[in-house]
Design an enzyme around this catalytic site. Structure first.
Site, PDB file in Angstrom:
ATOM      1  N   GLY A 130      48.769  37.409  48.473  1.00  0.00           N
ATOM      2  CA  GLY A 130      49.369  38.019  47.562  1.00  0.00           C
ATOM      3  C   GLY A 130      48.146  38.805  46.760  1.00  0.00           C
ATOM      4  N   HIS A 136      50.651  36.304  37.073  1.00  0.00           N
ATOM      5  CA  HIS A 136      49.550  37.137  36.753  1.00  0.00           C
ATOM      6  C   HIS A 136      50.038  38.370  35.648  1.00  0.00           C
ATOM      7  CE1 HIS A 136      46.213  35.831  38.921  1.00  0.00           C
ATOM      8  NE2 HIS A 136      46.768  35.758  40.175  1.00  0.00           N
ATOM      9  N   GLN A 191      44.816  42.249  38.899  1.00  0.00           N
ATOM     10  CA  GLN A 191      43.502  41.802  39.751  1.00  0.00           C
ATOM     11  C   GLN A 191      42.571  42.718  40.051  1.00  0.00           C
ATOM     12  OE1 GLN A 191      46.077  38.692  42.126  1.00  0.00           O
ATOM     13  NE2 GLN A 191      44.151  37.584  41.856  1.00  0.00           N
ATOM     14  N   HIS A 199      53.387  32.681  41.558  1.00  0.00           N
ATOM     15  CA  HIS A 199      51.933  32.886  41.336  1.00  0.00           C
ATOM     16  C   HIS A 199      51.809  34.291  40.834  1.00  0.00           C
ATOM     17  CE1 HIS A 199      47.664  32.165  42.198  1.00  0.00           C
ATOM     18  NE2 HIS A 199      47.600  33.639  42.298  1.00  0.00           N
ATOM     19  N   GLU A 200      52.228  35.320  41.526  1.00  0.00           N
ATOM     20  CA  GLU A 200      52.092  36.888  41.350  1.00  0.00           C
ATOM     21  C   GLU A 200      52.582  36.981  39.973  1.00  0.00           C
ATOM     22  OE1 GLU A 200      49.569  37.781  42.890  1.00  0.00           O
ATOM     23  OE2 GLU A 200      49.699  36.520  44.520  1.00  0.00           O
ATOM     24  N   CYS A 235      43.250  31.358  43.965  1.00  0.00           N
ATOM     25  CA  CYS A 235      43.582  32.681  43.534  1.00  0.00           C
ATOM     26  C   CYS A 235      42.160  33.379  43.963  1.00  0.00           C
ATOM     27  CB  CYS A 235      43.664  32.504  42.128  1.00  0.00           C
ATOM     28  SG  CYS A 235      43.937  34.078  41.189  1.00  0.00           S
ATOM     29  N   LEU A 236      42.422  34.802  44.243  1.00  0.00           N
ATOM     30  CA  LEU A 236      41.454  35.662  44.574  1.00  0.00           C
ATOM     31  C   LEU A 236      40.457  35.699  43.345  1.00  0.00           C
ATOM     32  CD1 LEU A 236      43.294  38.291  46.602  1.00  0.00           C
ATOM     33  CD2 LEU A 236      41.490  36.809  47.419  1.00  0.00           C
TER      34      LEU A 236
END
Ligand code: GNR
Ligand code: NI
Length: 156
Positions: free
Chosen positions: A47, A137, A52, A133-134, A91-92
């Site tokens: 995702g 953000h 991000q 999670h997204e 997480c990226l």
């Protein structure tokens, strides 16, 4: 399409709230395409949210490798949640970190697709985890804020 740089922890943009998309312009379409390329080819995430890649708009993409394939969400709203599940998240934007996080087991979410059409989706398991999670953000929330146990740090 183009790869975009991933913003990492320490950059205050990750703590800001993203704003709704007012018009699905060619810039937003390019943003979605670039986010997908960045997620798949460069970083191999499941995702990615616009913040991000440094864009404070309410847009994210998920692809958990199931039958849904790539799903794009513009101005999403989570309309229903049920139950709970715990999953070890990464997480990226927080490379090397992981922690157990409790999320709803099942959700419903409505959003616009890239054509401006509203859709509603029911998700459970990993897809529900990833969508939550997204969605976080978009609100400036990171998974470490919700960690249940220790936050593990992978050395490399
Ligand atoms: O690639 C990712 N993996 C992941 C694993 C468990 C729970 C959530 C995620 S999302 C993450 C990509 C990312 O940082 N999206 O914002
Ligand atoms: Ni993330």
């Amino acid at each position: 399409m183009a790869l975009r740089n991933i913003v990492v922890e320490g950059d205050p943009i990750l703590r800001k709230k993203s704003r709704p998309v007012d018009e699905i312009s060619p810039r937003i379409i390019k943003l979605l395409d670039d986010m997908a390329e960045t997620m798949y080819l460069d970083n191999r995430g499941i995702g990615i949210a616009a913040v991000q890649v440094g864009v404070l708009r309410r847009v994210f993409i998920v692809d958990v490798g199931d039958e849904h394939g790539k799903l794009e969400f513009i101005n999403p709203e989570i309309t229903y949640t049920e139950g709970e599940q715990t999953y070890c998240e990464g997480c990226l934007s927080l490379p090397g970190k992981s922690a157990d996080v409790e999320r709803p087991e099942k959700i419903r979410i409505k959003a616009l697709d890239r054509n401006g059409n509203e859709f509603e989706l029911e998700a459970d398991g990993l897809l529900a985890v990833c969508i939550c999670h997204e969605y976080d953000h978009l609100e400036g929330i990171l998974f470490t804020d919700r960690a249940k146990g220790e936050i593990e740090t992978e050395e490399d």
